[in-house]
Design a protein around this motif. Sequence first.
Motif, short mmCIF file in Angstrom:
data_model
loop_
_atom_site.label_atom_id
_atom_site.label_comp_id
_atom_site.label_asym_id
_atom_site.label_seq_id
_atom_site.Cartn_x
_atom_site.Cartn_y
_atom_site.Cartn_z
N LYS A 234 -29.16 -0.41 31.94
CA LYS A 234 -27.89 0.30 31.75
C LYS A 234 -27.60 0.48 30.27
CE LYS A 234 -25.73 -1.02 36.11
NZ LYS A 234 -24.97 -2.12 36.77
N PHE A 235 -28.04 -0.49 29.47
CA PHE A 235 -27.86 -0.41 28.02
C PHE A 235 -28.66 0.78 27.46
CE2 PHE A 235 -28.80 -1.64 23.61
CZ PHE A 235 -27.56 -2.04 23.17
N GLU A 237 -29.45 3.48 28.99
CA GLU A 237 -28.75 4.69 29.41
C GLU A 237 -27.60 4.99 28.44
OE1 GLU A 237 -28.06 4.25 33.73
OE2 GLU A 237 -26.41 5.65 33.40
N GLY A 238 -26.79 3.94 28.17
CA GLY A 238 -25.64 4.11 27.28
C GLY A 238 -26.06 4.42 25.86
N MET A 239 -27.12 3.76 25.42
CA MET A 239 -27.54 3.93 24.03
C MET A 239 -28.14 5.31 23.79
SD MET A 239 -29.72 1.45 21.59
CE MET A 239 -30.28 2.07 20.01
N ASN A 242 -25.31 7.64 23.53
CA ASN A 242 -24.61 7.37 22.27
C ASN A 242 -25.35 7.96 21.08
OD1 ASN A 242 -22.66 5.83 20.53
ND2 ASN A 242 -24.54 4.78 19.94
N THR A 246 -24.09 10.93 18.72
CA THR A 246 -23.89 10.67 17.29
C THR A 246 -24.63 11.71 16.44
OG1 THR A 246 -23.79 8.32 17.80
CG2 THR A 246 -24.05 8.87 15.50
N THR B 132 -21.20 1.60 17.26
CA THR B 132 -20.98 2.45 18.43
C THR B 132 -20.37 3.78 17.99
OG1 THR B 132 -18.71 1.80 18.84
CG2 THR B 132 -20.41 0.38 19.76
N LEU B 133 -20.14 4.65 18.96
CA LEU B 133 -19.54 5.96 18.68
C LEU B 133 -18.19 5.82 17.99
CD1 LEU B 133 -20.06 8.23 21.80
CD2 LEU B 133 -20.83 8.63 19.47
N ARG B 212 -23.83 -0.26 29.70
CA ARG B 212 -23.80 1.16 29.29
C ARG B 212 -22.47 1.54 28.64
NH1 ARG B 212 -22.68 2.35 34.75
NH2 ARG B 212 -24.85 2.49 35.36
N PHE B 215 -21.09 1.18 24.25
CA PHE B 215 -21.03 2.23 23.21
C PHE B 215 -19.79 3.11 23.31
CE2 PHE B 215 -25.49 1.16 23.69
CZ PHE B 215 -25.82 0.90 22.37
N ASP B 216 -19.03 2.96 24.40
CA ASP B 216 -17.87 3.83 24.61
C ASP B 216 -16.60 3.34 23.92
OD1 ASP B 216 -19.57 5.22 26.19
OD2 ASP B 216 -18.81 4.46 28.09
#
Lengths: 338, 338
Positions: A234-235, A237-239, A242, A246, B132-133, B212, B215-216
Amino acid sequence: MRIAVDAMGGDKAPQEIVKGSVLAAQQVPDAEIILVGDENRIKHELCLGGTIPKNITIHHAAQIVGMEDPATHSIRQKINSSITQSVELVAKRKADAIVSAGHTGATVAAAMLHMKTLKGIRRPGIAISLPTLHGSCLIIDAGANISCKPLHLYQYGIMASTVCKHLMNIENPKVGLLNIGEEDAKGNDLVRETFSLLSNAHLNFIGNIESREIFDGKADVVVCEGFVGNVILKFAEGMAKNLLTTIKAESMNRFWAKLGLLLCKPVFQSIKTKMDFAEYGGVPLLGINGICIICHGRSDARTIQNAIKAALKLTKTEINEYIISELEKSNTLTAEVA
Amino acid sequence: MRIAVDAMGGDKAPQEIVKGSVLAAQQVPDAEIILVGDENRIKHELCLGGTIPKNITIHHAAQIVGMEDPATHSIRQKINSSITQSVELVAKRKADAIVSAGHTGATVAAAMLHMKTLKGIRRPGIAISLPTLHGSCLIIDAGANISCKPLHLYQYGIMASTVCKHLMNIENPKVGLLNIGEEDAKGNDLVRETFSLLSNAHLNFIGNIESREIFDGKADVVVCEGFVGNVILKFAEGMAKNLLTTIKAESMNRFWAKLGLLLCKPVFQSIKTKMDFAEYGGVPLLGINGICIICHGRSDARTIQNAIKAALKLTKTEINEYIISELEKSNTLTAEVA
């Protein structure tokens, strides 16, 4: 081939699940797709889509397992849930495989209870392929088992190595154990005991692997407990999201970079596709006596369509026979540890 | 201000450690830097660098803790190691802070043994800021403690929240618990018990957070056990490198994208800097009675230079007093759980 699809499982159920099933049914006319769940709601969704493919049928299941339900409890209490009913169809040989985007813990528990595990396997594990610079790396377990014992991890290594060998044509798959250092003595009790088991296995065990090395192609299989595997996937996916956001945001402030970004668009599209779980569809729950495909809770029609195709492909292989055969080679060790 | 630097710790020790210390000594002339380790090797490195700054001294330590050494054992056996000697300098008030890029487990064990933990703290934790963002997110623990108990994680939440409040000027820091699902009942025993402790704490606890979502900007602090924290931070490092390399590789095959990449160069440079641990220097080991900065094993001169500056900055704050005060507010709860 008959695929039981849990029509009520996932954040976008039943709409996207039904849509995806219709797409798969149209694409693979000789497959039979059994939508399991609330008959009226499924019928409603099917009607919205226009012509209903002939190879789609409905199996009514009145209950739904919610995301907040505890896994084992809900399986024992909600025997008419879409998850349990789907799994039972396979257990009773009325279907050849199940696809579910519902509560992962409940699906794993139902599969263990009704389909049973393969002979000798203690716990099933979810294997997910992570795209890397040099191809991909199979991470096992991605969240089926959050109370791992060394023997479970050892068996995960054997199962995932078998998948690499027989489904991905990797001759002598390199199996690594995820740890916080490369040295043998590193890590908690679980990984240290697993290290010693894997060292004695009939495997190409390359030792500990640190998470930063996953992308270097050092290992074809990375073994870890379900909590950790779930967290890193899941990390990732998020990264990915992100980083791409960015890059876009930082380019917007610079004239030339903005133009550069436009020229790089096909590159970003290609990377986005590689990192997009929807492209992959579901992933197999290994160690179950049958074919069980687990999908992301946020699956859309395309994910379900691809997951059904993955289930069809998997039923045509003899992956479970290969796993049993590899396990038998290590039976002495399993008996010793048990 | 006197900073004890473990000159023998890290993959590039003593060369890069000495170089970085010289740079810091030149930049901050009123700081005193004590290089701890093999006197001859340190002297040799210092001579190679030309003029030796007057604010650098050497404290001889004959032994080195190797990366393969078990943490606790090596601290008890190698009492003349550069790690133990550095920590003892602070414990005996001959230095105000320690910086080490050596064996993390050994540094944590030595700091606990000689510097002791803050009153009430059971285990120190490493807090790392992840870009993060929307700014950054403080991850605790990043690998100091791989046998976590719910009380340890609870105290990590308090300590990191205090850092956010007093060093990063975040008014009411949002504290999340890393889990594999958002629902309260999700996760293993450790996270479920920690959830209940954090729910009753004097904190802005926002509940479970999935990896995930880090980063939000959903949470300012993310609490997790050391094994998981270490894995995700190293994973972030590997993945950032992998993504940037993939973008480069994919662009090379396309004429326009190649040009686009050239125009985007400043953007990638800026992102690379953000993701580069060397820029950050070291990170604090929170919960220790004193200032202890832990650096990445692969630290180079720039990392060490920045870590020394971070140590100097931290000694000027009253972070430990703030932590003690926040802990006292929750003393009843701590006593109940203990």
